[in-house]
Write an enzyme that holds these catalytic residues in place. Structure first.
Site, PDB file in Angstrom:
ATOM      1  N   GLU A   1      72.181  90.878  14.208  1.00 25.11           N
ATOM      2  CA  GLU A   1      73.426  90.929  14.975  1.00 25.11           C
ATOM      3  C   GLU A   1      74.399  91.976  14.445  1.00 25.11           C
ATOM      4  O   GLU A   1      75.203  92.508  15.197  1.00 25.11           O
ATOM      5  CB  GLU A   1      74.105  89.557  15.015  1.00 25.11           C
ATOM      6  CG  GLU A   1      73.375  88.513  15.862  1.00 25.11           C
ATOM      7  CD  GLU A   1      72.298  87.781  15.082  1.00 25.11           C
ATOM      8  OE1 GLU A   1      71.992  88.164  13.931  1.00 25.11           O
ATOM      9  OE2 GLU A   1      71.747  86.802  15.641  1.00 25.11           O
TER      10      GLU A   1
ATOM     11  N   PHE B   1      75.059  71.331  14.140  1.00 23.59           N
ATOM     12  CA  PHE B   1      74.066  72.343  13.793  1.00 23.59           C
ATOM     13  C   PHE B   1      74.507  73.714  14.314  1.00 23.59           C
ATOM     14  O   PHE B   1      74.841  73.858  15.478  1.00 23.59           O
ATOM     15  CB  PHE B   1      72.700  71.975  14.395  1.00 23.59           C
ATOM     16  CG  PHE B   1      71.648  73.023  14.156  1.00 23.59           C
ATOM     17  CD1 PHE B   1      71.232  73.315  12.863  1.00 23.59           C
ATOM     18  CD2 PHE B   1      71.086  73.718  15.219  1.00 23.59           C
ATOM     19  CE1 PHE B   1      70.272  74.294  12.631  1.00 23.59           C
ATOM     20  CE2 PHE B   1      70.126  74.691  14.993  1.00 23.59           C
ATOM     21  CZ  PHE B   1      69.718  74.983  13.702  1.00 23.59           C
ATOM     22  N   GLN B   2      74.525  74.695  13.457  1.00 22.34           N
ATOM     23  CA  GLN B   2      74.914  76.075  13.777  1.00 22.34           C
ATOM     24  C   GLN B   2      76.331  76.184  14.324  1.00 22.34           C
ATOM     25  O   GLN B   2      76.617  77.028  15.159  1.00 22.34           O
ATOM     26  CB  GLN B   2      73.906  76.712  14.742  1.00 22.34           C
ATOM     27  CG  GLN B   2      72.558  76.923  14.072  1.00 22.34           C
ATOM     28  CD  GLN B   2      71.648  77.871  14.817  1.00 22.34           C
ATOM     29  OE1 GLN B   2      71.661  77.914  16.040  1.00 22.34           O
ATOM     30  NE2 GLN B   2      70.839  78.619  14.091  1.00 22.34           N
TER      31      GLN B   2
ATOM     32  N   LYS C   1      78.515  75.759  24.666  1.00 15.58           N
ATOM     33  CA  LYS C   1      77.333  75.687  25.526  1.00 15.58           C
ATOM     34  C   LYS C   1      77.586  74.874  26.792  1.00 15.58           C
ATOM     35  O   LYS C   1      77.094  75.220  27.862  1.00 15.58           O
ATOM     36  CB  LYS C   1      76.165  75.069  24.734  1.00 15.58           C
ATOM     37  CG  LYS C   1      74.813  75.311  25.374  1.00 15.58           C
ATOM     38  CD  LYS C   1      73.687  74.935  24.431  1.00 15.58           C
ATOM     39  CE  LYS C   1      72.334  75.219  25.079  1.00 15.58           C
ATOM     40  NZ  LYS C   1      71.222  74.872  24.183  1.00 15.58           N
TER      41      LYS C   1
ATOM     42  N   MET D   1      77.584 107.703  -3.911  1.00 13.58           N
ATOM     43  CA  MET D   1      79.040 107.783  -3.996  1.00 13.58           C
ATOM     44  C   MET D   1      79.561 106.929  -5.147  1.00 13.58           C
ATOM     45  O   MET D   1      80.493 107.301  -5.859  1.00 13.58           O
ATOM     46  CB  MET D   1      79.665 107.347  -2.671  1.00 13.58           C
ATOM     47  CG  MET D   1      81.150 107.607  -2.590  1.00 13.58           C
ATOM     48  SD  MET D   1      81.553 109.343  -2.855  1.00 13.58           S
ATOM     49  CE  MET D   1      81.731 109.909  -1.174  1.00 13.58           C
TER      50      MET D   1
HETATM   51  C1  LIG Z   1      78.318  97.212   3.069  1.00 16.42           C
HETATM   52  C2  LIG Z   1      78.807  98.029   1.935  1.00 16.42           C
HETATM   53  N1  LIG Z   1      78.522  97.658   0.664  1.00 16.42           N
HETATM   54  C3  LIG Z   1      78.980  98.395  -0.369  1.00 16.42           C
HETATM   55  C4  LIG Z   1      79.723  99.524  -0.157  1.00 16.42           C
HETATM   56  C5  LIG Z   1      80.247 100.325  -1.348  1.00 16.42           C
HETATM   57  N2  LIG Z   1      79.735 101.697  -1.287  1.00 16.42           N
HETATM   58  C6  LIG Z   1      80.446 102.735  -0.778  1.00 16.42           C
HETATM   59  S1  LIG Z   1      79.621 104.175  -0.749  1.00 16.42           S
HETATM   60  C7  LIG Z   1      78.287 103.459  -1.487  1.00 16.42           C
HETATM   61  C8  LIG Z   1      77.069 104.280  -1.754  1.00 16.42           C
HETATM   62  C9  LIG Z   1      76.252 104.538  -0.554  1.00 16.42           C
HETATM   63  O1  LIG Z   1      74.973 104.885  -0.946  1.00 16.42           O
HETATM   64  P1  LIG Z   1      73.970 105.603   0.040  1.00 16.42           P
HETATM   65  O2  LIG Z   1      73.971 104.951   1.359  1.00 16.42           O
HETATM   66  O3  LIG Z   1      72.648 105.741  -0.631  1.00 16.42           O
HETATM   67  O4  LIG Z   1      74.637 107.012   0.252  1.00 16.42           O
HETATM   68  P2  LIG Z   1      74.931 108.184  -0.783  1.00 16.42           P
HETATM   69  O5  LIG Z   1      76.311 107.973  -1.311  1.00 16.42           O
HETATM   70  O6  LIG Z   1      73.896 108.140  -1.843  1.00 16.42           O
HETATM   71  O7  LIG Z   1      74.834 109.401   0.079  1.00 16.42           O
HETATM   72  C10 LIG Z   1      78.507 102.108  -1.729  1.00 16.42           C
HETATM   73  C11 LIG Z   1      77.563 101.203  -2.405  1.00 16.42           C
HETATM   74  C12 LIG Z   1      80.009  99.857   1.176  1.00 16.42           C
HETATM   75  N3  LIG Z   1      80.738 100.906   1.519  1.00 16.42           N
HETATM   76  N4  LIG Z   1      79.530  99.102   2.208  1.00 16.42           N
END
Ligand SMILES: Cc1ncc(C[n+]2csc(CCOP(=O)(O)OP(=O)(O)O)c2C)c(N)n1
Lengths: 195, 585
Positions: free
Chosen positions: B70, B132-133, B182, B492
């Site tokens: 979803e 439920f749910q 529902k 990042m």
């Molecule tokens: C759902 C979610 N969990 C954690 C983060 C924290 N976060 C921000 S950027 C990042 C790294 C993303 O890694 P990747 O998709 O491999 O991209 P890259 O930076 O390596 O290009 C993380 C963990 C986030 N933005 N969203």
């Protein structure tokens, strides 16, 4: 070929404060918090109170009190919200409230608006006459009494109620409930129509 | 069955106006409301409490796309809304179905994207009993929607959906939700939904006050160092053309925010591209030194402003926004102009007494462009640079190619090194910064614009979060090119750890990730691998030519970082161009 390093670059002269307002460096302007009474007409339906209170908690507005009750119109309720915030926060609170779909109208009431709060104070029943005397001083009255306790009702401004509670402390206060302020603008103005 | 529903309808225009069968249930009324609003696609997942609605959908011409999760349904609906400008619709069942939608709804809310979420709910008599749910979907989503409705009655459920639809699209767009017990959808009714109207308490300003516009115009004309800051609201208001005319007529340099990418052509000489944490050096210099900023449809997010105390501190701010609550929320507006961006820009265009006298300033901006070009090192022997992959891809594709992304370094490279010239071609998660946005967003974008090329730049971490969506792209035979800029890390985070946590790389390196080309093949997509500069163009070309979803697993230099950079809460003019600068600021 990278350009100048950070400390060698063209710099602006001005500055803003943390509220995003440009400031004269000589005369720092910060807004001190003040108390505001917001009054809102809202649709009378489930979930409205939580929607409003969630808005305030999410935005970290400090609510002093929030009261809600029906109006002459069955479909609307009226909320009185006291907040203490610096000016920009009060402005935001009004605008964010207005954005909520069930909110019909919002106004900040002027300082001289009629403001009343109700408190019920339960004290020890050992000296009923003394309790009555203090209640009288604050235009209050006993609304319930038993051998062990007396419950007194007081209405008025927050200051008056604070003072009354202070005075009742001599009788071993057992329980207190306060409603928070309800408020209406003085004069013919109403929330529904501007006069 | 989604396969039935996803078969394209024949010759839509030729279809004669058929008499609609009268509705007999609440569920039919729900579907009728969607039909009346012009819904073409719904993204969703089946389930017990939503089943009556799906059953009514069986008889409808609305296409249903069964998603693998979803979260993907809400992101696909979001991207659909971004690309078309009309609300995207997603369905989920009660409980876990509804909670899985939440991330996408919150994402849409932060980016003001129009989304309608319809969720099943347990029958009214069980509501509140921990059936439920069951989950309090309205309670959970109220803070992240424009409004969440609990449909209480079969006779009015259609109206609730109509209203939710209109509300999502009106004024500042955003998500709305209707929770559908529902018994309400199963219940009998003959009431057709009324026409799509916003609630009476919801007012949208159209035009700004003329006097205010005049004052703002004069301030702008007086400016020595004017800039336009164009936000996502410009795209949402379909005001890109108005902006282009305005900027060109009065020769004012244009900076976009990240969500505003595409609102002004990046190849135009007045463009300084986008500002903010990883925006261009020249945009950030201009932001920092402007004396008058015309900001349009932006909420001054902190990733844009850095610390507000150092944000455009010399500037008088003219702020055009449809949402009064955005005025002076983060940055004080000297000239607030509340209204629809396209209308207000037209008013302002007419009110300008003359163009600002800004030759010197434009020269200064050009100097900054020369001093701080968007650049990266490409010695031949180094591992593949992600920027090169993005740049090459950009050069090979038409202007209206749609770029979707996940969240991380790859997102920044995709925004920095691709040249955007058209609105609604940049589809990304800004305010919420949702990893996993890319895979399903590309699905929504492709269905919204089947004739446009769609590419998704993803990170290995982001891709893994919603990779199951590939099965949907394969089933629907969507011609999408996914490029995983694979650095075996949540890059990042690793960049921040190296910069601000002494290189303590806690939980940020992913040397155990799968081979994405093989994973793609397992799903029935085409898989490619890129390891060096030798075959970048050929591989991109092959992937583009493949008629269906393809995945390029691009093994990039794991040490590559994103620059320029304004550290969190920093001063835009003090951006770092490299690691050494970080120590200086
Ligand atoms: C759902 C979610 N969990 C954690 C983060 C924290 N976060 C921000 S950027 C990042 C790294 C993303 O890694 P990747 O998709 O491999 O991209 P890259 O930076 O390596 O290009 C993380 C963990 C986030 N933005 N969203």
């Amino acid at each position: 070929m990278p350009g100048p390093a950070p400390d060698e670059r063209m710099r602006p002269k001005g500055r803003r404060n943390t509220q995003g307002i440009r400031v004269d460096p000589e005369a720092e302007v910060t807004h001190e918090p003040r108390q505001a009474v917001l009054s809102a007409l809202v649709k009378h339906r489930p979930g409205v109170l939580s929607e409003v209170s969630a808005l305030f908690s999410r935005r970290q507005f400090n609510i002093e009190s929030l009261t809600v009750g029906p109006t002459v119109d069955d479909d609307t309720a009226r909320m009185t919200i006291l907040i203490e915030e610096p000016e920009p926060g009060i402005d935001q609170a009004k605008k964010q409230l207005r954005k909520l779909v069930p909110v019909v109208s919002v106004r900040e009431l002027e300082g001289e608006a009629v403001r009343r709060e109700l408190a019920l104070v339960k004290v020890s029943g050992e000296k009923p006459d003394d309790v009555n005397a203090v209640a009288d001083m604050y235009d209050g009255q006993a609304v319930d009494a038993s051998t062990d306790s007396v419950t007194v009702e007081i209405t008025g401004s927050k200051q008056k109620i604070d003072a009354a509670i202070e005075a009742f402390k001599q009788f071993d206060v057992q329980e207190i409930v306060r409603t928070g302020a309800a408020a209406l603008e003085r004069g013919p103005k109403t929330l529904e129509k501007d006069v | 069955m989604s396969e039935r529903a996803s078969v394209p309808k024949e010759e839509e225009e030729a279809e004669p106006e058929t008499e609609q069968e009268p509705v007999t249930t609440g569920a039919q009324s729900v579907i009728r409301a969607l039909e009346n609003a012009g819904t073409d696609y719904v993204f969703g997942v089946q389930g017990g409490a939503i089943m009556p609605v799906y059953d009514a959908l069986y008889d409808s011409d609305i296409n249903h796309v069964t998603m693998a999760h979803e979260q993907g349904a809400s992101h696909a609906a979001d991207a659909y809304g971004v690309v078309t400008g009309d609300p995207g619709v997603c369905f989920a069942t009660s409980g876990p179905g509804a909670t899985n939608l939440v991330t996408g709804i919150a994402d849409a809310n932060m980016d003001s994207d129009p989304v309608i979420a319809l969720t099943g709910q347990v029958p009214t008599e069980f509501v509140g009993n921990d059936a439920f749910q069951e989950t309090d979907t309205v309670g959970i989503t109220q803070p992240i929607t424009k409004e969440s409705y609990f449909a209480a009655d079969s006779d009015t459920v259609g109206d609730d959906v109509s209203e939710a639809f209109a509300l999502a699209d009106a004024g500042r767009q955003g998500p709305t939700l209707v929770d559908l017990p529902k018994d309400v959808t199963q219940g009998e009714t003959e009431v057709e939904p009324g026409s799509s109207e916003t609630p009476e308490t919801y007012e949208v300003p159209e035009e700004a006050d003329d006097e205010n516009v005049q004052e703002a115009a004069e301030a702008l004309a007086e400016a020595d160092r004017p800039v336009i800051l164009s936000g996502g609201g410009v795209i949402k208001a379909d005001a890109s053309n108005a902006l282009r005319e305005f900027a060109k007529e009065y020769e004012i340099p244009v900076i976009t925010t990240m969500p505003g990418i595409g609102s002004f052509p990046e190849d135009h000489e007045l463009s300084l591209e986008w500002a903010g944490m990883h925006g261009t050096g020249y945009a950030n210099m201009a932001i920092s030194n402007t004396d008058c900023m015309l900001a349009i449809g932006t909420r001054f997010d902190d990733r844009l402003t850095g610390g507000v105390d150092s944000f455009a501190p010399d500037a008088e701010v003219i702020h055009i926004d449809i949402d009064p609550a955005e005025i002076s929320k983060n940055v004080y507006a000297d000239y607030p102009l509340i209204g629809d961006a396209r209308e207000v820009l037209r008013q302002l265009f007419d009110a300008m007494p003359r163009a600002p006298d800004a030759d010197e300033w434009r020269d200064q901006c050009q100097t900054w462009k020369d001093e701080y070009p968007m650049d990266y090192d490409t010695p031949d022997d180094e591992p593949l640079k992600p920027q090169y992959v993005v740049e090459q891809f950009s050069e090979m594709t038409p202007d209206d190619t749609i770029v979707c992304t996940g969240v991380g370094q790859h997102q920044m490279w995709a925004s920095q090194f691709w040249e955007y010239t058209e609105p609604r071609t940049w589809v990304s998660s800004h305010g919420l910064g949702t990893m996993g946005y890319g895979v399903p967003a590309a699905i929504g974008a492709k269905l919204a614009a089947p004739d446009q090329e769609v590419v998704c730049f993803d990170g290995d971490g982001s891709f893994l979060m919603t990779v199951q969506g590939l099965s949907v792209a394969v089933r629907e035979q969507l011609d999408i090119t996914y490029v995983v800029l694979n650095n075996e890390a949540v890059g990042m985070v690793r960049q921040w750890q190296d910069g601000f946590y002494e290189g303590r790389r806690m939980a940020s390196e992913y040397p155990w990730i799968p081979q994405f080309d093989k994973l793609a093949e397992a799903f029935g997509a085409r898989g490619f691998t890129l390891e060096s500069y030798d075959n970048v163009e050929e591989t991109i070309q092959e992937a583009r030519e493949y008629d269906g979803p393809s995945v390029i697993d691009a093994h990039i230099d794991p040490g590559e970082n994103v620059f320029p950079m304004v550290p969190s809460g920093g001063d835009n003019g003090q951006f770092a161009l490299n690691e050494d600068h970080l120590d200086m600021i």
